[in-house]
Design a protein around this motif. Structure first.
Motif, mmCIF file in Angstrom:
data_model
loop_
_atom_site.group_PDB
_atom_site.id
_atom_site.type_symbol
_atom_site.label_atom_id
_atom_site.label_comp_id
_atom_site.label_asym_id
_atom_site.label_seq_id
_atom_site.Cartn_x
_atom_site.Cartn_y
_atom_site.Cartn_z
ATOM 1 N N LYS A 28 0.805 -1.231 0.000
ATOM 2 C CA LYS A 28 0.000 0.000 0.000
ATOM 3 C C LYS A 28 0.838 1.281 0.000
ATOM 4 O O LYS A 28 0.266 2.373 -0.062
ATOM 5 C CB LYS A 28 -0.933 0.004 1.228
ATOM 6 N N HIS A 29 2.150 1.170 0.128
ATOM 7 C CA HIS A 29 3.045 2.334 0.063
ATOM 8 C C HIS A 29 2.546 3.461 0.963
ATOM 9 O O HIS A 29 2.159 4.543 0.503
ATOM 10 C CB HIS A 29 3.170 2.825 -1.389
ATOM 11 N N LEU A 30 2.585 3.201 2.247
ATOM 12 C CA LEU A 30 1.982 4.120 3.207
ATOM 13 C C LEU A 30 2.911 5.271 3.600
ATOM 14 O O LEU A 30 2.483 6.169 4.327
ATOM 15 C CB LEU A 30 1.556 3.345 4.456
ATOM 16 N N GLY A 31 4.151 5.239 3.154
ATOM 17 C CA GLY A 31 5.062 6.338 3.476
ATOM 18 C C GLY A 31 6.224 5.924 4.353
ATOM 19 O O GLY A 31 6.855 6.788 4.978
ATOM 20 N N GLY A 32 6.503 4.638 4.408
ATOM 21 C CA GLY A 32 7.637 4.162 5.203
ATOM 22 C C GLY A 32 7.196 3.195 6.290
ATOM 23 O O GLY A 32 6.023 3.119 6.655
ATOM 24 N N ILE A 33 8.184 2.434 6.828
ATOM 25 C CA ILE A 33 7.895 1.405 7.824
ATOM 26 C C ILE A 33 7.300 1.996 9.099
ATOM 27 O O ILE A 33 6.356 1.448 9.673
ATOM 28 C CB ILE A 33 9.182 0.617 8.155
ATOM 29 N N SER A 34 7.834 3.144 9.531
ATOM 30 C CA SER A 34 7.334 3.716 10.792
ATOM 31 C C SER A 34 5.882 4.163 10.645
ATOM 32 O O SER A 34 5.074 4.006 11.569
ATOM 33 C CB SER A 34 8.217 4.887 11.231
ATOM 34 N N VAL A 35 5.527 4.700 9.462
ATOM 35 C CA VAL A 35 4.130 5.105 9.227
ATOM 36 C C VAL A 35 3.245 3.860 9.157
ATOM 37 O O VAL A 35 2.140 3.824 9.739
ATOM 38 C CB VAL A 35 4.015 5.922 7.916
ATOM 39 N N ILE A 61 -8.754 5.828 5.305
ATOM 40 C CA ILE A 61 -7.809 6.501 6.199
ATOM 41 C C ILE A 61 -7.087 7.586 5.402
ATOM 42 O O ILE A 61 -6.628 7.348 4.280
ATOM 43 C CB ILE A 61 -6.783 5.490 6.763
ATOM 44 N N GLU A 62 -6.981 8.761 5.991
ATOM 45 C CA GLU A 62 -6.326 9.887 5.330
ATOM 46 C C GLU A 62 -4.817 9.809 5.549
ATOM 47 O O GLU A 62 -4.342 9.779 6.694
ATOM 48 C CB GLU A 62 -6.861 11.203 5.911
ATOM 49 N N LEU A 63 -4.056 9.736 4.450
ATOM 50 C CA LEU A 63 -2.591 9.781 4.537
ATOM 51 C C LEU A 63 -2.176 11.215 4.225
ATOM 52 O O LEU A 63 -2.015 11.601 3.061
ATOM 53 C CB LEU A 63 -1.953 8.804 3.546
ATOM 54 N N GLN A 98 -6.050 8.969 0.187
ATOM 55 C CA GLN A 98 -6.726 8.088 1.125
ATOM 56 C C GLN A 98 -6.443 6.630 0.768
ATOM 57 O O GLN A 98 -6.145 6.308 -0.384
ATOM 58 C CB GLN A 98 -8.233 8.333 1.108
ATOM 59 N N VAL A 99 -6.566 5.763 1.769
ATOM 60 C CA VAL A 99 -6.406 4.331 1.533
ATOM 61 C C VAL A 99 -7.550 3.605 2.239
ATOM 62 O O VAL A 99 -7.978 4.016 3.331
ATOM 63 C CB VAL A 99 -5.034 3.829 2.036
ATOM 64 N N SER A 100 -8.068 2.592 1.588
ATOM 65 C CA SER A 100 -9.181 1.844 2.149
ATOM 66 C C SER A 100 -8.740 1.058 3.383
ATOM 67 O O SER A 100 -7.773 0.287 3.334
ATOM 68 C CB SER A 100 -9.733 0.871 1.100
#
Length: 403
Positions: free
Chosen positions: A249-256, A278-280, A286-288
């Motif tokens: 999902k490429h959420l912005g890094g492992i910590s995120v 969810i708002e990134l 957004q991601v489901s």
């Protein structure tokens, strides 16, 4: 008057060091008064020390912070929970003839048959025995004896589980403890620490499983008649769930991804409304949330099927009447016990709850501390069994003074 003893339980996990301080009073009751954890920052990987300096620093940080929180400056006892990808176990059995005229079985007879059974383990050159765990004894005409000492028999047979690990792995753990000023500590295999913390005597007698989902590894132990009958390590932990989220999902890094897993994650996608997103903020999209849950669900199913295979390998799958107890930080994923109950097919799958201890509720209820609590509880029980003497031979005189 016997003075209260200050005891330390330490958990050297796959990547973290966790420390708890307990005060044992004259009656044997344990009060948890301090706790801390420290990231080894890569100094420990898969339970193996690969940077002595980083590991030693983590041990010192965890111990000193927990001692400071407890208001203590000196330790009187220590037990360390350990595990790793190279730890393994094997069940063995052997028998001896009782040579005495009266055929009364002595402590020496019991120790001899246990040693003889353990010697049947074909160790690799680099391996060392960590534990020799008696499971059951048999004499001619009578089976399933817990303690044969002072019984009468012509032969004595023992069933034993051996836990082994490479000598270098155990040696480096002991070296790290020594460099941290914690010489002479006894090591305890982590499934036994988990069981000590969360299983009642009735659970372990009737057949129970502890599943410790750590950061990089999952350990499990299958207990019956109060003894460890099967153990295994699975190379999947909470970090794999996090990586799955980031990779897919490429959420912005492992910590995120780790934060999103903890805040919004669930093992059951059906528990999430399909329209929830969810708002990134950093990504501007957004991601489901249900899609995230589907990723976590897939990894959880894989892990739990591997747990089921290990329970089946133990040969005791129809004797688990004490339930499956989930511990470790990975067990905190919402709805995991429900999914586990469906896959494992056991009537009772629960988040492991520590019992027999008092004190800090935020520590006693947090699965991250389970193994450290189990370690200190095992130590306290043994000290209580050994008698009331303290400050001398009843406790080993080796512990560090801080500050």
């Amino acid at each position: 008057m016997v003075q209260p003893a200050v005891l330390l339980g330490l958990d050297l996990g796959a990547s973290k060091v966790v420390s708890v301080i307990a005060v044992q009073d004259e009656s044997g009751a344990l009060q948890i008064t301090g706790a801390a954890q420290a990231n080894a920052e890569g100094g420990i990987r898969m339970g193996e020390i690969n940077d002595m300096e980083l590991t030693t620093r983590a041990i010192n940080r965890a111990v000193e912070e927990s001692m400071r929180a407890a208001g203590q400056t000196k330790l009187e006892g220590l037990r360390v929970s350990v595990d790793g990808i190279q730890f393994k176990g094997e069940n063995l059995r052997d028998s001896i003839t009782i040579s005495s005229m009266d055929k009364i079985i002595t402590v020496a007879d019991r120790d001899r048959v246990l040693e003889q059974a353990a010697n049947g383990c074909k160790l690799a050159k680099e391996e060392t025995v960590l534990h020799r765990i008696p499971q059951m004894f048999h004499i001619k005409g009578q089976r399933d004896i817990r303690n044969p000492v002072n019984m009468v028999g012509e032969t004595l047979e023992a069933e034993v589980r051996i836990i082994v690990a490479p000598g270098s792995v155990l040696g480096n753990i002991n070296r790290a403890l020594q460099l941290s000023g914690l010489q002479g500590a006894d090591l305890l295999y982590s499934p036994m620490a988990s069981a000590e913390a969360v299983l009642t005597r009735e659970d372990s007698e009737n057949g129970a499983v502890v599943v410790d989902i750590g950061d990089e590894l999952t350990h499990l132990g299958v207990f019956l008649r109060g003894a460890l009958f099967h153990s295994a390590v699975i190379p999947i932990g909470g970090r794999h769930f996090t990586r799955d989220l980031e990779i897919t999902k490429h959420l912005g890094g492992i910590s995120v991804a780790e934060r999103i897993k903890r805040v919004y994650g669930t093992a059951l996608p059906t528990q999430v409304p399909p329209e929830e997103h969810i708002e990134l903020e950093d990504e501007g999209r957004q991601v489901s949330r249900r899609e995230l849950a589907e990723v976590l669900h897939a990894r959880a199913v894989e892990l739990l099927n591997m747990v089921l295979a290990e329970i089946g390998r133990s040969g005791l799958i129809h004797e688990i009447h004490g339930g499956v107890h989930l511990v470790g930080g990975g067990a905190l994923l919402p709805h995991l016990p429900i999914l586990a109950q469906n896959i494992l097919g056991r009537p009772r799958v629960v988040l492991g709850r520590v019992h027999g201890l008092q004190g800090l509720p935020q520590v006693l209820s947090n699965p991250l501390y389970t193994n450290a609590l189990g370690a200190v509880k095992a130590l306290a029980r043994e000290l209580q069994d050994s008698g009331p003497k303290r400050g001398g031979d009843g406790l080993r005189g080796f512990f560090k003074k801080l500050f």
